[in-house]
Design a protein around this motif. Structure first.
Motif, PDB file in Angstrom:
ATOM      1  N   SER A 272       0.893  -1.161  -0.034  1.00 51.22           N
ATOM      2  CA  SER A 272      -0.030   0.030   0.037  1.00 51.22           C
ATOM      3  C   SER A 272       0.671   1.258  -0.002  1.00 51.22           C
ATOM      4  O   SER A 272       0.710   2.217  -0.767  1.00 51.22           O
ATOM      5  CB  SER A 272      -0.914  -0.034   1.205  1.00 51.22           C
ATOM      6  OG  SER A 272      -1.669   1.015   1.335  1.00 51.22           O
ATOM      7  N   GLY A 273       1.978   1.366   0.914  1.00 46.18           N
ATOM      8  CA  GLY A 273       2.644   2.565   0.808  1.00 46.18           C
ATOM      9  C   GLY A 273       3.677   2.544  -0.269  1.00 46.18           C
ATOM     10  O   GLY A 273       3.853   3.870  -0.693  1.00 46.18           O
ATOM     11  N   GLU A 274       4.132   1.710  -1.015  1.00 46.48           N
ATOM     12  CA  GLU A 274       4.925   1.722  -2.008  1.00 46.48           C
ATOM     13  C   GLU A 274       4.034   2.203  -3.046  1.00 46.48           C
ATOM     14  O   GLU A 274       4.578   2.873  -4.117  1.00 46.48           O
ATOM     15  CB  GLU A 274       5.491   0.346  -2.312  1.00 46.48           C
ATOM     16  CG  GLU A 274       6.497  -0.078  -1.428  1.00 46.48           C
ATOM     17  CD  GLU A 274       7.170  -1.805  -1.663  1.00 46.48           C
ATOM     18  OE1 GLU A 274       7.946  -2.224  -0.914  1.00 46.48           O
ATOM     19  OE2 GLU A 274       6.362  -2.290  -2.530  1.00 46.48           O
ATOM     20  N   ILE A 275       2.868   1.538  -3.445  1.00 49.48           N
ATOM     21  CA  ILE A 275       1.890   2.181  -4.477  1.00 49.48           C
ATOM     22  C   ILE A 275       1.876   3.452  -4.474  1.00 49.48           C
ATOM     23  O   ILE A 275       1.851   4.370  -5.384  1.00 49.48           O
ATOM     24  CB  ILE A 275       0.630   1.194  -4.375  1.00 49.48           C
ATOM     25  CG1 ILE A 275       0.958  -0.171  -5.078  1.00 49.48           C
ATOM     26  CG2 ILE A 275      -0.392   2.119  -5.486  1.00 49.48           C
ATOM     27  CD1 ILE A 275      -0.176  -1.113  -4.941  1.00 49.48           C
ATOM     28  N   LYS A 276       1.284   3.978  -3.183  1.00 51.82           N
ATOM     29  CA  LYS A 276       0.998   5.275  -2.966  1.00 51.82           C
ATOM     30  C   LYS A 276       2.143   6.281  -3.092  1.00 51.82           C
ATOM     31  O   LYS A 276       2.021   7.314  -3.878  1.00 51.82           O
ATOM     32  CB  LYS A 276       0.503   5.823  -1.345  1.00 51.82           C
ATOM     33  CG  LYS A 276      -0.891   5.223  -1.180  1.00 51.82           C
ATOM     34  CD  LYS A 276      -1.149   5.256   0.346  1.00 51.82           C
ATOM     35  CE  LYS A 276      -2.556   4.915   0.643  1.00 51.82           C
ATOM     36  NZ  LYS A 276      -2.901   5.042   2.057  1.00 51.82           N
ATOM     37  N   ARG A 277       3.364   6.060  -2.888  1.00 53.39           N
ATOM     38  CA  ARG A 277       4.580   6.519  -3.215  1.00 53.39           C
ATOM     39  C   ARG A 277       4.899   6.839  -4.898  1.00 53.39           C
ATOM     40  O   ARG A 277       5.179   7.640  -5.386  1.00 53.39           O
ATOM     41  CB  ARG A 277       5.933   5.995  -2.358  1.00 53.39           C
ATOM     42  CG  ARG A 277       5.802   6.006  -1.108  1.00 53.39           C
ATOM     43  CD  ARG A 277       6.675   7.499  -0.457  1.00 53.39           C
ATOM     44  NE  ARG A 277       7.797   7.301  -0.985  1.00 53.39           N
ATOM     45  CZ  ARG A 277       8.942   8.446  -0.588  1.00 53.39           C
ATOM     46  NH1 ARG A 277       8.446   9.628  -0.092  1.00 53.39           N
ATOM     47  NH2 ARG A 277      10.227   8.257  -0.872  1.00 53.39           N
TER      48      ARG A 277
END
Length: 320
Positions: free
Chosen positions: A122-127
């Motif tokens: 989730s964090g990687e995709i948002k970044r």
């Protein structure tokens, strides 16, 4: 066994599997990739991964496109079981699809760079999404789905995404002043220059110019497809002796009979081989193979980032 002998042996093993329908330069690039990573090519394992991909996706999936050999090879160098490696890649791609990424080859390449831990996705995709948005503020028309892999790869690095995008833009503008041609390749090069830091470093521009001009002096091509690899040489701040080693290795490989008509494929391989003792071995090997395939397949340079992701997974699993 000498490196050149290993390349030839691996090439012959790959040719047996890929056949004559695959461009010889693709096979050469893949051979250099395995040798750089010091991985023995295993025909059975390669075929198992290829078969699992074909069984798991539809006929028109990007995983079965002209990039199929690249996907198979990047999964092959991991330490996962064939089915596990393929299934994980597909699940990662589904996560990107759920986040409204357009499902094309570049989404799958970006999926290769996501970590294996689902909690991080989730964090990687948002970044990645944020970096894409920040890049579009500077290059609205140049930034598109072919930047997915770069956005995923660079977005995972430390640093503010807005600052990184601003630095990319500064590099892009300055490189044009030194007669680097504007376009997608130069955008990718400007992105690559932020690999080691999101902060602007004027010295990297000079390094890139010196490397380009030095390669020209020894009659090595430095046209647009080579821009990203020049960018990585600059970003990694290679010393003169390292650059000389790349040239020497290039000349040795280019003089092989296999490369008689494909000397442009020798530079990326030489780049990876010359640096394989460094901590950046997996990065440089990825760049080497993917840049070669770029010259052949005319796919976007984002391919190089996909292989960085896959080989980084191999590096991590090998040290745990």
């Amino acid at each position: 066994m000498m490196v050149n002998e290993k390349i030839e042996r691996t090439y012959n093993a790959l040719k047996k599997v890929l056949g004559w329908t695959v461009d010889k330069r693709v096979t050469l690039s893949l051979a250099g990739y395995y040798v750089t990573l010091e991985r023995e090519f295993n025909e059975k394992r390669y075929n198992e991964i290829s078969t699992h991909i074909k069984k798991s996706v539809g006929m028109f999936s990007p995983l079965r496109s002209h990039l199929h050999p690249l996907f198979v090879s990047t999964l092959d160098v991991s330490d996962m079981e064939p089915k596990q490696a393929v299934d994980l890649l597909i699940v990662k791609a589904e996560a990107l699809k759920a986040a409204s990424f357009k499902m094309n080859s570049y989404a799958y390449l970006a999926a290769l760079m996501m970590s294996d831990d689902k909690e991080n996705w989730s964090g990687e995709i948002k970044r990645a999404e944020q970096l894409m948005a920040d890049m579009k503020k500077h290059h609205r028309f140049l930034t598109s789905t072919d930047d997915y892999p770069y956005a995923m790869f660079l977005g995972k690095l430390e640093g503010d995404t807005a600052l990184r995008a601003e630095t990319m833009n500064r590099y892009y503008k300055q490189l044009k002043d030194y007669k680097f041609y504007a376009g997608n390749e130069l955008q990718w090069m400007s992105q690559v220059l932020t690999y080691t830091s999101p902060n602007y470093e004027e010295s990297l521009i000079q390094r890139a110019v010196i490397i380009r001009d030095g390669l020209k002096t020894v009659k090595i091509k430095t046209s647009a497809p080579q821009y990203p690899i020049i960018g990585f040489m600059a970003a990694l701040k290679l010393e003169e002796d390292q650059l000389n080693e790349i040239v020497t290795t290039y000349e040795s490989i280019a003089n092989m009979k296999l490369f008689s008509w494909y000397k442009e494929s020798a530079l990326p391989i030489a780049f990876g081989l010359s640096l394989r003792s460094s901590k950046d071995i997996y990065t440089t090997a990825a760049i080497s193979m993917a840049t070669s395939l770029e010259l052949i397949l005319q796919a976007q340079q984002a391919m190089m980032i996909s292989t960085i992701a896959a080989t980084s997974v191999a590096a991590s699993s090998g040290t745990n």
